[in-house]
Motif scaffolding. Structure first.
Motif, mmCIF file in Angstrom:
data_model
loop_
_atom_site.group_PDB
_atom_site.id
_atom_site.type_symbol
_atom_site.label_atom_id
_atom_site.label_comp_id
_atom_site.label_asym_id
_atom_site.label_seq_id
_atom_site.Cartn_x
_atom_site.Cartn_y
_atom_site.Cartn_z
ATOM 1 N N ARG A 99 0.825 -1.191 -0.063
ATOM 2 C CA ARG A 99 -0.171 -0.101 0.099
ATOM 3 C C ARG A 99 0.691 1.354 0.074
ATOM 4 N NH1 ARG A 99 -4.909 -0.121 3.794
ATOM 5 N NH2 ARG A 99 -5.445 -1.365 2.184
ATOM 6 N N PHE A 100 1.821 1.296 0.630
ATOM 7 C CA PHE A 100 2.800 2.440 0.862
ATOM 8 C C PHE A 100 4.227 2.005 0.327
ATOM 9 C CE2 PHE A 100 -0.785 3.338 4.024
ATOM 10 C CZ PHE A 100 -0.791 4.635 3.488
ATOM 11 N N VAL A 101 4.919 2.667 -0.306
ATOM 12 C CA VAL A 101 6.134 2.469 -0.571
ATOM 13 C C VAL A 101 6.978 3.937 -0.499
ATOM 14 C CG1 VAL A 101 8.194 1.885 -2.336
ATOM 15 C CG2 VAL A 101 6.102 0.738 -2.263
ATOM 16 N N LEU A 102 7.970 3.740 0.574
ATOM 17 C CA LEU A 102 8.826 5.097 0.926
ATOM 18 C C LEU A 102 10.156 4.866 0.509
ATOM 19 C CD1 LEU A 102 8.801 7.785 2.367
ATOM 20 C CD2 LEU A 102 9.445 6.693 4.437
ATOM 21 N N SER A 237 4.858 6.739 -2.328
ATOM 22 C CA SER A 237 3.901 6.270 -3.584
ATOM 23 C C SER A 237 3.065 5.212 -3.012
ATOM 24 C CB SER A 237 4.630 5.808 -4.539
ATOM 25 O OG SER A 237 5.694 4.476 -4.145
ATOM 26 N N GLU A 238 1.801 5.645 -3.099
ATOM 27 C CA GLU A 238 0.790 4.637 -2.812
ATOM 28 C C GLU A 238 0.278 3.575 -3.842
ATOM 29 O OE1 GLU A 238 -2.173 6.819 -0.272
ATOM 30 O OE2 GLU A 238 -1.023 8.537 -0.349
ATOM 31 N N GLU A 239 -0.549 2.805 -3.623
ATOM 32 C CA GLU A 239 -0.777 1.727 -4.273
ATOM 33 C C GLU A 239 -1.487 2.004 -5.499
ATOM 34 O OE1 GLU A 239 -3.499 -0.968 -2.489
ATOM 35 O OE2 GLU A 239 -4.651 0.583 -1.500
ATOM 36 N N PHE A 240 -2.213 3.266 -6.023
ATOM 37 C CA PHE A 240 -2.699 3.635 -7.047
ATOM 38 C C PHE A 240 -1.718 4.588 -7.968
ATOM 39 C CE2 PHE A 240 -3.791 6.545 -3.454
ATOM 40 C CZ PHE A 240 -3.107 8.031 -4.113
ATOM 41 N N MET A 241 -0.576 4.615 -7.356
ATOM 42 C CA MET A 241 0.611 5.433 -8.177
ATOM 43 C C MET A 241 1.674 4.438 -8.586
ATOM 44 S SD MET A 241 1.087 8.329 -4.867
ATOM 45 C CE MET A 241 2.244 9.159 -5.715
ATOM 46 N N GLY A 247 14.387 1.622 -9.105
ATOM 47 C CA GLY A 247 14.127 1.815 -10.784
ATOM 48 C C GLY A 247 13.359 0.626 -11.370
ATOM 49 N N ILE A 248 12.818 -0.133 -10.552
ATOM 50 C CA ILE A 248 12.010 -1.165 -10.878
ATOM 51 C C ILE A 248 10.428 -0.992 -10.470
ATOM 52 C CG2 ILE A 248 11.759 -3.354 -10.779
ATOM 53 C CD1 ILE A 248 14.593 -3.971 -10.508
ATOM 54 N N THR A 249 9.431 -1.239 -11.292
ATOM 55 C CA THR A 249 8.050 -0.979 -10.880
ATOM 56 C C THR A 249 7.556 -2.182 -9.995
ATOM 57 O OG1 THR A 249 7.499 0.281 -12.776
ATOM 58 C CG2 THR A 249 5.526 -0.667 -11.582
ATOM 59 N N VAL A 250 6.971 -1.864 -8.958
ATOM 60 C CA VAL A 250 6.642 -2.937 -8.052
ATOM 61 C C VAL A 250 5.124 -3.215 -7.790
ATOM 62 C CG1 VAL A 250 8.946 -3.223 -6.811
ATOM 63 C CG2 VAL A 250 7.136 -1.695 -5.970
ATOM 64 N N ASN A 251 4.143 -2.396 -8.641
ATOM 65 C CA ASN A 251 2.938 -2.312 -7.887
ATOM 66 C C ASN A 251 2.345 -3.812 -7.823
ATOM 67 O OD1 ASN A 251 3.609 0.473 -9.390
ATOM 68 N ND2 ASN A 251 1.499 0.793 -8.459
ATOM 69 N N GLU A 252 2.259 -4.437 -9.092
ATOM 70 C CA GLU A 252 1.906 -6.065 -9.144
ATOM 71 C C GLU A 252 2.833 -7.092 -9.182
ATOM 72 O OE1 GLU A 252 -1.077 -6.924 -8.768
ATOM 73 O OE2 GLU A 252 -2.059 -4.844 -8.265
ATOM 74 N N LYS A 253 3.807 -6.461 -10.015
ATOM 75 C CA LYS A 253 5.049 -7.523 -10.308
ATOM 76 C C LYS A 253 6.150 -6.793 -10.594
ATOM 77 C CE LYS A 253 3.572 -8.056 -15.029
ATOM 78 N NZ LYS A 253 3.339 -8.943 -16.062
ATOM 79 N N LEU A 254 7.546 -7.207 -10.678
ATOM 80 C CA LEU A 254 8.678 -6.600 -10.966
ATOM 81 C C LEU A 254 8.362 -6.181 -12.532
ATOM 82 C CD1 LEU A 254 11.637 -8.858 -9.629
ATOM 83 C CD2 LEU A 254 10.269 -6.732 -8.697
ATOM 84 N N ASN A 255 8.406 -5.003 -13.055
ATOM 85 C CA ASN A 255 8.361 -4.534 -14.202
ATOM 86 C C ASN A 255 8.930 -3.144 -14.483
ATOM 87 O OD1 ASN A 255 7.249 -4.444 -16.881
ATOM 88 N ND2 ASN A 255 4.906 -4.495 -15.936
ATOM 89 N N LEU A 256 9.169 -2.904 -15.891
ATOM 90 C CA LEU A 256 9.859 -1.744 -16.263
ATOM 91 C C LEU A 256 8.966 -1.007 -17.148
ATOM 92 C CD1 LEU A 256 13.459 -3.581 -17.728
ATOM 93 C CD2 LEU A 256 12.861 -2.141 -15.593
ATOM 94 N N SER A 257 9.233 0.473 -17.246
ATOM 95 C CA SER A 257 8.526 1.221 -17.586
ATOM 96 C C SER A 257 8.107 0.884 -19.319
ATOM 97 C CB SER A 257 8.863 2.598 -17.426
ATOM 98 O OG SER A 257 10.082 2.988 -18.397
ATOM 99 N N ARG A 258 7.079 1.276 -19.711
ATOM 100 C CA ARG A 258 6.864 1.200 -21.272
ATOM 101 C C ARG A 258 7.746 1.895 -22.223
ATOM 102 N NH1 ARG A 258 3.279 -1.088 -24.230
ATOM 103 N NH2 ARG A 258 2.731 -0.421 -26.485
ATOM 104 N N GLN A 259 8.190 3.020 -21.668
ATOM 105 C CA GLN A 259 9.085 3.987 -22.112
ATOM 106 C C GLN A 259 10.606 3.150 -22.280
ATOM 107 O OE1 GLN A 259 10.295 7.589 -19.818
ATOM 108 N NE2 GLN A 259 11.761 8.256 -21.320
#
Length: 526
Positions: A99-102, A237-241, A247-259
């Protein structure tokens, strides 16, 4: 002899592979400026990063010392930097679906570790070296009274220095229901609590502007351990952000930006269209900002950059990832490595045709139901969702493999238990479908893709180079026999030819060693 057993400067020189006289000359016989190259590289977010890279004999000795220190270092589970079998990926994995990532960054991380701190570290546990040995080691590790960013010894020394900091921050985080991890100067706290603990940080609003205020307790721990927070890089950053860790996206799984993915695609396209040398020239002019001193374009730098980006993609998302397989094949083709081809399904859109069918956790008949708890399904043009009949019961739900949050009920449009196929009808406007192809012959190469033991973020398992070895009559229908193992959970998966057209449905035979495919021509709707 190991590092902890040395007791005098001569023994230290011996274990480092030099004479005591030679070590003294290197450290005191001439200026250390002669042993370092000083230069700057641009930071990602602007500014310059000063690099002090050792050269010559002192670099070799530092490498030897770094290896010896790694043998002594026993990393805690919350430390991921400069450790064997750990990386930014393992660090980010600690904070998936929170829910929260600081995120907190330590200011001037390496330069803030000075000669006195390093010397004191070597005089304390676990080293307990005498003063003269600790002084020599600190002199070897430091340059201009601080840890040089660029020296082989600096990363592992920083981990030893941060041991007390890590311990204090872990206890603070755990006491407030949060997870803690560190990668070099990046500190990360995360939790699924309803509110952010005020003992860690709190949100402050100045007009319409939101700011994050680090708690006095957290600030004091960091200051008491000789570091300072870079307030410009504090991020909550909260779960909706878009939540990122190193540098790695962690919302649902390890991911990289589309950019990032599109940048690799653009570089490969430029290489294909303009040639390697011209692509390198365009890239350096637009993106490098004088980072590299290139007198002549040869294409070598550009090919290394592309390769590095693709390898990073593989490290984060895995070698089964469809983006990685697509890009690495393009890279191999452009490099002329025609014998080094990854077997892969060529488009990301294929993933969107795969579905998982499973029994819900709250199903009252889950334990007694004769259907498997999970199977694979796929969308077929002008038909609907297809799977094996033995995987289906009316209580099950289906969801896209890349969107587990949205689960669908379905209606069984047709179910043939003897032929072992089912056609499902769901209300979904985003139904990407595969085309079918009927004719196949013995020795044709086929591919099967499905989900044995699906878990969140999992990429499909892909069976490559499946070969048709024969046929068998089952319930008046001639099934295809293949040479590869269809694992549980892959029942109902599409079987594809080289053009990604569906020729059949994966199914187990009566014999566990026999792997059968139900021909797609079996499927029909009255």
């Amino acid at each position: 002899m190991d590092l902890l057993s040395i007791h005098n400067p001569s023994a230290l020189a011996e274990i480092l592979g030099v004479t005591f006289k030679g070590l003294n000359y290197l450290l005191y016989g001439q200026s250390l400026d002669n042993h370092y190259n000083n230069f700057e590289i641009p930071k990602k977010n602007g500014g310059q990063r000063k690099i002090c890279a050792p050269k010559g004999p002192i670099k070799g000795i530092q490498r030897k010392l770094s290896t010896l220190l790694l043998e002594v270092y026993n990393p805690k589970f919350y430390v991921h930097s400069f450790c064997l079998d750990k990386s930014i990926v393992s660090n980010a994995s600690e904070h998936i679906r929170k829910r929260f990532v600081l995120n907190i960054d330590l200011k001037n991380f390496f330069p803030s570790i000075n000669f006195g701190r390093v010397r004191g570290m070597f005089m304390s546990f676990p080293f307990n070296f005498p003063e003269n040995v600790a002084t020599l080691l600190a002199q070897l590790c430091c340059y201009n009274n601080k840890l040089p960013q660029g020296a082989p010894t600096s990363p592992i020394v920083s981990n030893f220095i941060c041991a007390r900091l890590d311990s204090h921050l872990y206890k603070l985080a755990k006491g407030n229901g949060m997870k803690y991890s560190r990668y070099a100067d990046d500190l990360t706290f995360s939790s699924n609590l309803n509110t952010l603990p005020v003992q860690i940080a709190q949100r402050k609003y100045t007009g319409h502007k939101r700011e994050i205020e680090i708690s006095e307790k957290l600030n004091n721990i960091i200051h008491q351990n000789g570091f300072e927070i870079n307030l410009k890089k504090v991020r909550l950053s909260e779960e909706f952000m878009n939540q990122k860790v190193t540098g790695i996206t962690v919302n649902e799984k390890l991911n990289l930006s589309r950019q990032y993915l599109m940048q690799i695609r653009s570089m490969l396209y430029s290489w294909q269209r303009y040639g390697l040398i011209e692509a390198e020239k365009k890239h350096c002019e637009n993106h490098c900002n004088n980072k590299y001193d290139i007198s002549e374009y040869t294409g070598e730098l550009f090919s290394k950059i592309v390769n590095g980006k693709i390898c990073y993609l593989s490290m984060v998302k895995g070698k089964e990832d469809l983006w990685f397989r697509r890009y690495i094949n393009s890279y191999y083709e452009l490099m002329g490595f025609h014998d080094r081809k990854y077997k892969y399904l060529p488009t990301y859109e294929f993933l969107r045709t795969l579905w998982v069918i499973e029994c819900p956790e709250d199903c009252p008949e889950k334990e007694t139901c004769t259907s498997p708890k999970q199977g694979t399904a796929f969308a077929l043009t002008d038909v609907g969702l297809i799977t094996c009949a033995h995987t289906v019961c009316e209580r099950m739900k289906v969801f896209k493999c890349d969107n587990i949050s949205e689960k669908y009920d379905f209606i069984i449009k047709k179910k043939q238990d003897d032929l072992d196929y089912a056609v499902l009808d769901i209300e979904c406007n985003d139904l990407f479908a595969l085309r079918k192809r009927s004719n196949v012959i013995r020795n044709d190469k086929l591919t099967i893709s499905g989900f044995p033991g699906y878990s969140i973020g999992q990429q499909p398992s892909i069976l490559h180079d499946c070969t048709i070895t024969g046929y068998r009559n089952v319930s008046t229908v001639e099934r295809i026999i293949i040479n590869n193992t269809i694992r549980g959970g892959m029942s109902g998966a599409p079987v594809l030819n080289k053009k990604n057209e569906v020729i059949g449905i994966a199914a187990k035979g009566n014999d566990e060693t026999e792997n059968q495919v139900i021909p797609i021509d079996t499927i029909y709707i009255d």
